[in-house]
Scaffold this active site. Structure first.
Site, PDB file in Angstrom:
ATOM      1  N   HIS A  77     -50.634  37.790  34.927  1.00 29.67           N
ATOM      2  CA  HIS A  77     -50.140  37.689  33.552  1.00 29.67           C
ATOM      3  C   HIS A  77     -49.722  39.028  32.958  1.00 29.67           C
ATOM      4  CE1 HIS A  77     -54.355  38.699  32.459  1.00 29.67           C
ATOM      5  NE2 HIS A  77     -53.837  39.124  31.310  1.00 29.67           N
ATOM      6  N   HIS A  83     -51.747  42.030  21.851  1.00 25.42           N
ATOM      7  CA  HIS A  83     -53.037  41.662  22.453  1.00 25.42           C
ATOM      8  C   HIS A  83     -54.149  42.567  21.945  1.00 25.42           C
ATOM      9  CE1 HIS A  83     -56.006  40.397  25.239  1.00 25.42           C
ATOM     10  NE2 HIS A  83     -55.870  41.367  26.096  1.00 25.42           N
TER      11      HIS A  83
HETATM   12  C1  23J Z   1     -59.676  40.621  26.214  1.00 23.78           C
HETATM   13  C2  23J Z   1     -60.699  41.547  26.133  1.00 23.78           C
HETATM   14  C3  23J Z   1     -60.905  42.454  27.131  1.00 23.78           C
HETATM   15  C4  23J Z   1     -60.066  42.438  28.234  1.00 23.78           C
HETATM   16  C5  23J Z   1     -59.006  41.523  28.333  1.00 23.78           C
HETATM   17  C6  23J Z   1     -58.848  40.615  27.328  1.00 23.78           C
HETATM   18  C7  23J Z   1     -58.088  41.509  29.513  1.00 23.78           C
HETATM   19  O1  23J Z   1     -58.323  42.113  30.519  1.00 23.78           O
HETATM   20  C8  23J Z   1     -56.773  40.816  29.431  1.00 23.78           C
HETATM   21  O2  23J Z   1     -56.527  39.835  30.121  1.00 23.78           O
HETATM   22  O3  23J Z   1     -55.929  41.300  28.691  1.00 23.78           O
HETATM   23  S1  23J Z   1     -60.334  43.593  29.512  1.00 23.78           S
HETATM   24 MN    MN Z   2     -54.380  40.172  29.543  1.00 22.38          MN
END
Ligand code: 23J
Ligand code: MN
Length: 263
Positions: A77, A83
């Site tokens: 992904h 994000h």
């Molecule tokens: C949310 C919180 C921590 C992490 C992640 C997502 C991911 O690795 C991601 O898939 O973006 S480390």
């Molecule tokens: Mn991710």
């Protein structure tokens, strides 16, 4: 060479197989490994579900189709700037607003497979990237930097892929100064073969999750769970990584592809 000539040559090369298309995505389904976060900190992304709507049956006699339950950050992904909190204010920071010109770009592939086999917590540093550049050539503005660890060989089992013990997950990734250096170089982004762009132990780094924190702070992108990077040259591949146009999406599963010279 005119752009018309460039594309005509590419067209010929694709048809005669002198340019090959490498599949850099893992299978996406109920067995796809998914990230586990500390329960006191976060909810996890749900297991992928594929539900049949019909399969040439009573309701839909001539067709088959499914519906999916799927987290944005599942399997192979793409991470968009929105994000992470550090990238939340970019107007073009969700997957539906990113310039599509950026979905096709040159790739630098840094082979860390020997180091990762030796040490699951291996971190690629700025110094390591500079040593790689001295051997293979400079990383240029707008290019992907992909960390090859051959971790895709564990992708069939969530336990082996996450490699967790009482102290947490143990998977290789970048040091904070590695990503800082790549941001100075104006790289397009950073990709890995593990569950996320950060190392397994990165929750305890300063800053926490430095790849996420620094990439997205600079309006740059991440790729995770890439496969088959051992089939790419150190330089010279063209990487295709296009997220779904999810409205206000923070990321998306992708069918990552690399164009490479045959042989
Ligand atoms: C949310 C919180 C921590 C992490 C992640 C997502 C991911 O690795 C991601 O898939 O973006 S480390
Ligand atoms: Mn991710």
């Amino acid at each position: 060479m005119t752009p018309q000539d460039t594309l005509a040559t590419l067209a010929t090369s694709l048809l005669d197989g002198s340019v090959k298309v490498i599949d850099c995505a893992a299978p996406l389904g109920p067995d796809t490994p998914l990230l586990k976060l500390p329960p006191e900190l976060a909810d996890d992304t749900p297991k992928i579900e594929i539900h049949q709507i019909s399969r040439y049956g009573d309701r839909g006699p001539w067709w088959a189709w499914n519906w999916l339950k799927l987290g944005e950050h599942s399997g192979t992904h793409y991470d968009a700037p929105h994000h992470w909190i550090t990238g939340k204010d970019y107007a073009d920071g969700s997957v539906d607003t990113i310039d599509p010109q950026l979905f096709v770009a040159p790739a630098n592939v840094i082979d860390c497979s020997a180091e990762a086999a030796e040490n699951a917590d291996f971190l690629l540093t700025a110094e390591g990237v500079k040593a790689w550049e001295a051997e293979h050539g400079e990383i240029k503005e707008g290019e992907w930097v992909l960390m090859r660890t051959d971790w895709d060989k564990f992708n069939g089992s969530e336990d082996s892929f996450l490699n967790a013990d009482e102290t947490g997950p143990h998977t290789p990734g970048p040091s904070p100064d590695c990503i800082e250096y790549l941001m100075e170089k104006k790289a397009l982004g950073w990709g890995t073969q593990c569950i996320g762009t950060d190392a397994g132990m990165a929750a305890g780094f300063e800053p926490p999750f430095p790849a996420h924190n620094l990439l997205h702070k600079h309006n740059r992108y991440g790729l995770a769970s890439l496969t088959n990077l051992d089939k790419l040259p150190a330089k010279g591949a063209i990487f295709v990584a296009a997220p779904l146009k999810i409205v206000a999406g923070t990321g998306s599963p992708i069918r990552a592809l690399a164009l490479v010279p045959a042989g």
